[in-house]
Motif scaffolding. Structure first.
Motif, PDB file in Angstrom:
ATOM      1  N   LYS A  53      61.753  43.581  53.770  1.00 61.22           N
ATOM      2  CA  LYS A  53      62.007  44.098  54.945  1.00 61.22           C
ATOM      3  C   LYS A  53      61.915  42.262  55.844  1.00 61.22           C
ATOM      4  N   PRO A  54      63.021  42.140  56.508  1.00 62.09           N
ATOM      5  CA  PRO A  54      62.982  41.158  56.752  1.00 62.09           C
ATOM      6  C   PRO A  54      62.457  41.140  58.359  1.00 62.09           C
ATOM      7  N   SER A  55      62.090  40.113  59.540  1.00 64.31           N
ATOM      8  CA  SER A  55      61.490  40.083  60.840  1.00 64.31           C
ATOM      9  C   SER A  55      62.507  41.205  61.696  1.00 64.31           C
ATOM     10  N   THR A  56      61.192  41.688  62.352  1.00 62.41           N
ATOM     11  CA  THR A  56      62.592  41.754  63.970  1.00 62.41           C
ATOM     12  C   THR A  56      62.293  41.708  64.885  1.00 62.41           C
ATOM     13  N   ILE A  57      61.552  40.062  64.602  1.00 63.29           N
ATOM     14  CA  ILE A  57      60.435  38.768  66.002  1.00 63.29           C
ATOM     15  C   ILE A  57      61.627  38.730  66.613  1.00 63.29           C
ATOM     16  N   PRO A  58      62.208  38.924  67.818  1.00 63.40           N
ATOM     17  CA  PRO A  58      62.609  37.626  68.087  1.00 63.40           C
ATOM     18  C   PRO A  58      62.702  36.529  67.928  1.00 63.40           C
ATOM     19  N   GLY A  59      64.519  35.636  67.551  1.00 66.67           N
ATOM     20  CA  GLY A  59      64.241  35.054  67.454  1.00 66.67           C
ATOM     21  C   GLY A  59      63.654  34.576  65.664  1.00 66.67           C
ATOM     22  N   LEU A  60      63.255  35.012  65.222  1.00 65.95           N
ATOM     23  CA  LEU A  60      62.530  35.138  63.434  1.00 65.95           C
ATOM     24  C   LEU A  60      63.872  36.435  62.658  1.00 65.95           C
ATOM     25  N   ALA A  61      64.376  36.778  63.562  1.00 64.10           N
ATOM     26  CA  ALA A  61      65.267  37.859  62.717  1.00 64.10           C
ATOM     27  C   ALA A  61      66.469  37.552  62.728  1.00 64.10           C
ATOM     28  N   GLY A  62      66.941  37.386  61.592  1.00 68.63           N
ATOM     29  CA  GLY A  62      67.554  36.812  60.547  1.00 68.63           C
ATOM     30  C   GLY A  62      67.485  35.886  59.877  1.00 68.63           C
ATOM     31  N   HIS A  63      66.258  35.357  60.307  1.00 70.23           N
ATOM     32  CA  HIS A  63      66.414  33.286  59.864  1.00 70.23           C
ATOM     33  C   HIS A  63      65.448  33.253  58.839  1.00 70.23           C
ATOM     34  N   ASP A  64      64.403  34.712  58.759  1.00 67.92           N
ATOM     35  CA  ASP A  64      63.266  34.289  57.171  1.00 67.92           C
ATOM     36  C   ASP A  64      63.725  34.953  56.682  1.00 67.92           C
ATOM     37  N   VAL A  65      63.193  33.887  55.563  1.00 63.19           N
ATOM     38  CA  VAL A  65      63.455  34.430  54.334  1.00 63.19           C
ATOM     39  C   VAL A  65      61.951  34.628  53.015  1.00 63.19           C
ATOM     40  N   PRO A  66      62.530  35.150  51.175  1.00 62.09           N
ATOM     41  CA  PRO A  66      61.204  36.460  51.325  1.00 62.09           C
ATOM     42  C   PRO A  66      61.057  34.547  50.584  1.00 62.09           C
ATOM     43  N   SER A  67      59.386  33.948  50.218  1.00 60.76           N
ATOM     44  CA  SER A  67      59.375  32.747  50.217  1.00 60.76           C
ATOM     45  C   SER A  67      58.723  33.112  48.449  1.00 60.76           C
ATOM     46  N   GLU A  68      58.254  33.913  47.659  1.00 60.58           N
ATOM     47  CA  GLU A  68      58.477  34.637  46.553  1.00 60.58           C
ATOM     48  C   GLU A  68      59.994  34.728  45.338  1.00 60.58           C
ATOM     49  N   ALA A  69      61.327  35.242  46.581  1.00 63.55           N
ATOM     50  CA  ALA A  69      62.015  35.093  45.730  1.00 63.55           C
ATOM     51  C   ALA A  69      62.723  33.823  45.349  1.00 63.55           C
ATOM     52  N   TRP A  70      62.666  32.595  46.727  1.00 66.24           N
ATOM     53  CA  TRP A  70      63.120  31.257  46.805  1.00 66.24           C
ATOM     54  C   TRP A  70      62.109  30.837  45.855  1.00 66.24           C
ATOM     55  N   GLU A  71      61.134  30.754  45.722  1.00 66.63           N
ATOM     56  CA  GLU A  71      59.734  30.148  44.599  1.00 66.63           C
ATOM     57  C   GLU A  71      61.167  30.583  42.952  1.00 66.63           C
ATOM     58  N   GLU A  72      60.977  31.578  42.813  1.00 63.52           N
ATOM     59  CA  GLU A  72      61.338  31.637  41.549  1.00 63.52           C
ATOM     60  C   GLU A  72      63.187  31.768  41.273  1.00 63.52           C
ATOM     61  N   LEU A  73      63.609  31.472  42.042  1.00 67.69           N
ATOM     62  CA  LEU A  73      65.315  31.310  42.083  1.00 67.69           C
ATOM     63  C   LEU A  73      64.777  29.274  42.146  1.00 67.69           C
ATOM     64  N   PHE A  74      63.721  28.506  42.786  1.00 63.24           N
ATOM     65  CA  PHE A  74      63.476  27.680  42.190  1.00 63.24           C
ATOM     66  C   PHE A  74      63.454  27.076  41.028  1.00 63.24           C
ATOM     67  N   ILE A  75      62.537  28.172  40.670  1.00 61.71           N
ATOM     68  CA  ILE A  75      62.517  27.698  38.879  1.00 61.71           C
ATOM     69  C   ILE A  75      63.264  28.246  37.895  1.00 61.71           C
ATOM     70  N   ALA A  76      64.219  28.918  37.979  1.00 67.22           N
ATOM     71  CA  ALA A  76      65.352  29.859  37.992  1.00 67.22           C
ATOM     72  C   ALA A  76      67.203  27.966  37.872  1.00 67.22           C
ATOM     73  N   ASP A  77      66.370  27.324  38.662  1.00 67.95           N
ATOM     74  CA  ASP A  77      67.128  26.270  38.902  1.00 67.95           C
ATOM     75  C   ASP A  77      67.031  25.048  38.109  1.00 67.95           C
ATOM     76  N   THR A  78      65.244  25.125  38.525  1.00 68.63           N
ATOM     77  CA  THR A  78      65.354  23.939  37.418  1.00 68.63           C
ATOM     78  C   THR A  78      65.283  24.290  35.902  1.00 68.63           C
ATOM     79  N   LEU A  79      65.100  25.104  35.593  1.00 70.42           N
ATOM     80  CA  LEU A  79      65.363  25.482  33.992  1.00 70.42           C
ATOM     81  C   LEU A  79      66.527  25.157  34.217  1.00 70.42           C
ATOM     82  N   ALA A  80      67.717  25.747  35.133  1.00 75.33           N
ATOM     83  CA  ALA A  80      69.242  25.375  34.585  1.00 75.33           C
ATOM     84  C   ALA A  80      69.553  23.615  34.301  1.00 75.33           C
ATOM     85  N   LEU A  81      68.157  22.912  35.675  1.00 78.31           N
ATOM     86  CA  LEU A  81      68.179  21.977  35.327  1.00 78.31           C
ATOM     87  C   LEU A  81      67.632  20.806  34.041  1.00 78.31           C
TER      88      LEU A  81
END
Length: 175
Positions: A53-81
């Motif tokens: 559920k993204p932030s609804t705080i003005p200034g953050l809305a649309g700019h926040d990312v779920p860090s847990e997902a980014w960590e999983e994607l980083f691991i997938a990228d690292t495995l491919a590399l």
């Protein structure tokens, strides 16, 4: 008329599609294990993105990312590399992140073949990838078909890169 999915839902769908592509690859047992690991990390990222559920705080809305997902994607990228035999290019998860980040899709570096016939194959694959990247309507409407085509072209690109490296090595040693 259906509503446009949120960028997070679109990214989750792409992660699930790429996980299935990883599972569907044919490879030796060691590579299959790595592909399975990549798929599990993509699935974990998809679950996080789908529930996010993204932030609804003005200034953050649309700019926040779920860090847990980014960590999983980083691991997938690292495995491919670390395992080029998977034929998943470095930073392949940018295709997952793109609906959220809006960043340009990754494009492979030139292969610089010495042989004309290999240069022609590189040009054909480059043209195909450029065509696929430009087809944003299909990317949105048929994410599974589009990503399957993109990752088939990228797999072929990585295979061609190996062929070119070998051909260039032979050409260099025959001088």
């Amino acid at each position: 008329m259906s509503a446009t999915p949120s960028p997070y839902a679109a990214a989750a769908e792409r992660a699930r599609i790429l996980a299935q592509i990883a599972r569907d690859r044919f490879a030796p047992p060691e590579t299959l294990r790595v592909l399975g690991d990549i798929a599990r990390h993509l699935d974990a990222a998809a679950d996080t993105l789908a529930a996010y559920k993204p932030s609804t705080i003005p200034g953050l809305a649309g700019h926040d990312v779920p860090s847990e997902a980014w960590e999983e994607l980083f691991i997938a990228d690292t495995l491919a590399l670390d395992h080029p035999a998977t034929r998943f290019p470095t930073d392949f998860t940018d295709y997952v992140k793109q609906p959220i980040t809006g960043r340009r899709l990754p494009f492979p570096d030139p292969l610089n073949p010495l042989a004309d016939w290999l240069a022609e194959r590189e040009t054909a694959l480059r043209d195909r990838l450029e065509q696929l990247h430009a087809d944003t309507a299909r990317a949105d409407a048929d994410a599974a078909g589009w990503l399957t085509d993109v990752f088939t072209a990228l797999r072929d690109w990585m295979k061609l890169a190996g062929e070119i490296a070998e051909d260039n090595r032979r050409a260099y040693h025959h001088r």
